[in-house]
Design a protein around this motif. Structure first.
Motif, PDB file in Angstrom:
ATOM      1  N   VAL A   1       0.841  -1.038  -0.007  1.00 19.69           N
ATOM      2  CA  VAL A   1      -0.081   0.061  -0.186  1.00 19.69           C
ATOM      3  C   VAL A   1       0.861   1.355   0.050  1.00 19.69           C
ATOM      4  N   ASP A   2       0.677   2.305  -0.826  1.00 19.16           N
ATOM      5  CA  ASP A   2       1.038   3.491  -1.051  1.00 19.16           C
ATOM      6  C   ASP A   2       2.697   3.336  -1.028  1.00 19.16           C
TER       7      ASP A   2
ATOM      8  N   HIS B   1      -4.424   7.025  -3.150  1.00 17.72           N
ATOM      9  CA  HIS B   1      -3.718   5.744  -2.405  1.00 17.72           C
ATOM     10  C   HIS B   1      -3.580   4.617  -3.580  1.00 17.72           C
TER      11      HIS B   1
ATOM     12  N   SER C   1      -9.526   9.213  -1.407  1.00 17.08           N
ATOM     13  CA  SER C   1     -10.196   8.966  -0.363  1.00 17.08           C
ATOM     14  C   SER C   1     -10.373  10.231   0.544  1.00 17.08           C
TER      15      SER C   1
ATOM     16  N   TRP D   1     -10.477  -3.906   3.547  1.00 19.86           N
ATOM     17  CA  TRP D   1      -9.861  -2.939   4.338  1.00 19.86           C
ATOM     18  C   TRP D   1     -11.186  -1.899   4.477  1.00 19.86           C
ATOM     19  N   CYS D   2     -11.940  -1.764   3.542  1.00 15.38           N
ATOM     20  CA  CYS D   2     -13.085  -0.604   3.854  1.00 15.38           C
ATOM     21  C   CYS D   2     -14.162  -1.264   4.747  1.00 15.38           C
TER      22      CYS D   2
ATOM     23  N   ASN E   1     -12.910  -0.656   8.315  1.00 15.06           N
ATOM     24  CA  ASN E   1     -12.990   0.643   8.505  1.00 15.06           C
ATOM     25  C   ASN E   1     -14.502   1.370   8.553  1.00 15.06           C
TER      26      ASN E   1
ATOM     27  N   GLU F   1      -8.601   4.888   9.508  1.00 13.16           N
ATOM     28  CA  GLU F   1      -7.182   4.582   9.865  1.00 13.16           C
ATOM     29  C   GLU F   1      -6.204   5.220   8.792  1.00 13.16           C
ATOM     30  N   ARG F   2      -5.488   6.209   9.334  1.00 14.14           N
ATOM     31  CA  ARG F   2      -4.445   6.881   8.760  1.00 14.14           C
ATOM     32  C   ARG F   2      -3.067   6.831   9.408  1.00 14.14           C
TER      33      ARG F   2
ATOM     34  N   TRP G   1      -2.979   4.691   5.360  1.00 14.44           N
ATOM     35  CA  TRP G   1      -3.337   3.292   5.170  1.00 14.44           C
ATOM     36  C   TRP G   1      -2.252   2.325   5.222  1.00 14.44           C
ATOM     37  N   THR G   2      -2.688   1.456   5.950  1.00 13.29           N
ATOM     38  CA  THR G   2      -1.551   0.061   6.093  1.00 13.29           C
ATOM     39  C   THR G   2      -2.184  -1.294   6.261  1.00 13.29           C
TER      40      THR G   2
END
Length: 245
Positions: A98-99, A140, A158, A186-187, A190, A231-232, A234-235
């Motif tokens: 991710v990212d 992302h 996002s 992941w969504c 969250n 969550e910030r 994203w992991t």
């Protein structure tokens, strides 16, 4: 019939909640600009509007009705995809990243050959604008790798508790589906209720997406923008795919 507005650097977007399409012959087209001005892309997304145009066009800003969305819990994980997930999770050299390299994922999306499509809407201007959003924490990338090599992925935007899917690519079978399955899981973790898919396609429908009225999407967007429990930064990694098994 009202005229489609040309936007300058600081002009506000038309509000698709309260204003009808300016030109009924081009449904969903809300405004036009000479280029994507600084800060304009973030304002657009928070208004339920996105850019979609080609290199030889001005920037076209859209808010289609209906709007294609994916409720993450409705993601269709077929038996063949579950089998692929099991194999992917067992392979030690396979990863979801991710990212890590946003630019590489966007370039891959831009250069991937697609059925019945010539060229790409992901222009250099689009790449630069979304890279700026990424640097601000609002865009992302989810990369699927095998032995360190990029084999598929997607990028998205996002704001608050709304995720806007932008583009996917695959160099190997099912690689982009793995990225979308990971994003959907992941969504769900969250409490994100919608992934915006923008426009209806048979491929998106096969993955569980469905159209909803524009006004419903815009109302959901406005309520989502104020949510701050996401969550910030994203992991997550490939273990999140176990949600679908």
């Amino acid at each position: 019939m009202s005229q489609i507005q040309w936007l300058g650097p600081h002009d506000p977007f038309p509000n698709p909640l309260t204003e009808v399409d300016p030109d009924p012959t081009v449904p969903g087209l809300m405004a036009v600009s000479e280029r994507i001005y600084p800060g304009q892309l973030a304002r657009a997304y928070q208004s339920g509007i996105f850019p979609w145009y080609s290199d030889n066009q001005p920037v076209l800003w859209w808010s289609p009705d209906p709007r294609m969305v994916l409720n993450p819990q409705n993601f269709k994980c077929s038996e063949s995809l579950k089998k692929h997930i099991r194999h992917f999770c067992q392979e030690t050299q396979s990863e979801i990243v991710v990212d890590a390299d946003f630019g590489a994922v966007v370039r891959a999306c831009a250069t991937s050959n697609r059925k019945d499509q010539d060229g790409t809407w992901i222009t250099h201007e689009i790449m630069d604008a979304y890279t700026t959003l990424h640097e601000q924490g609002h865009a992302h990338s989810i990369a699927v790798t095998d032995d360190g090599q990029l084999i598929g992925g997607l990028y998205c935007v996002s704001f608050g508790a709304m995720v806007f899917g932008e583009s996917m690519f695959s160099y190997e079978s099912n690689a982009s589906k793995l990225a979308l399955a990971a994003l959907s899981a992941w969504c769900l973790q969250n409490q994100i209720k919608l992934i915006d898919c923008q426009q209806e396609t048979a491929h998106l429908r096969s993955l569980g997406a469905s159209p909803i009225p524009r006004i419903q999407f815009l109302e959901d967007l406005q309520s989502s923008l104020n949510q701050t429990n996401i969550e910030r930064p994203w992991t997550f990694d490939k273990a999140i795919l176990n949600h679908w098994l």
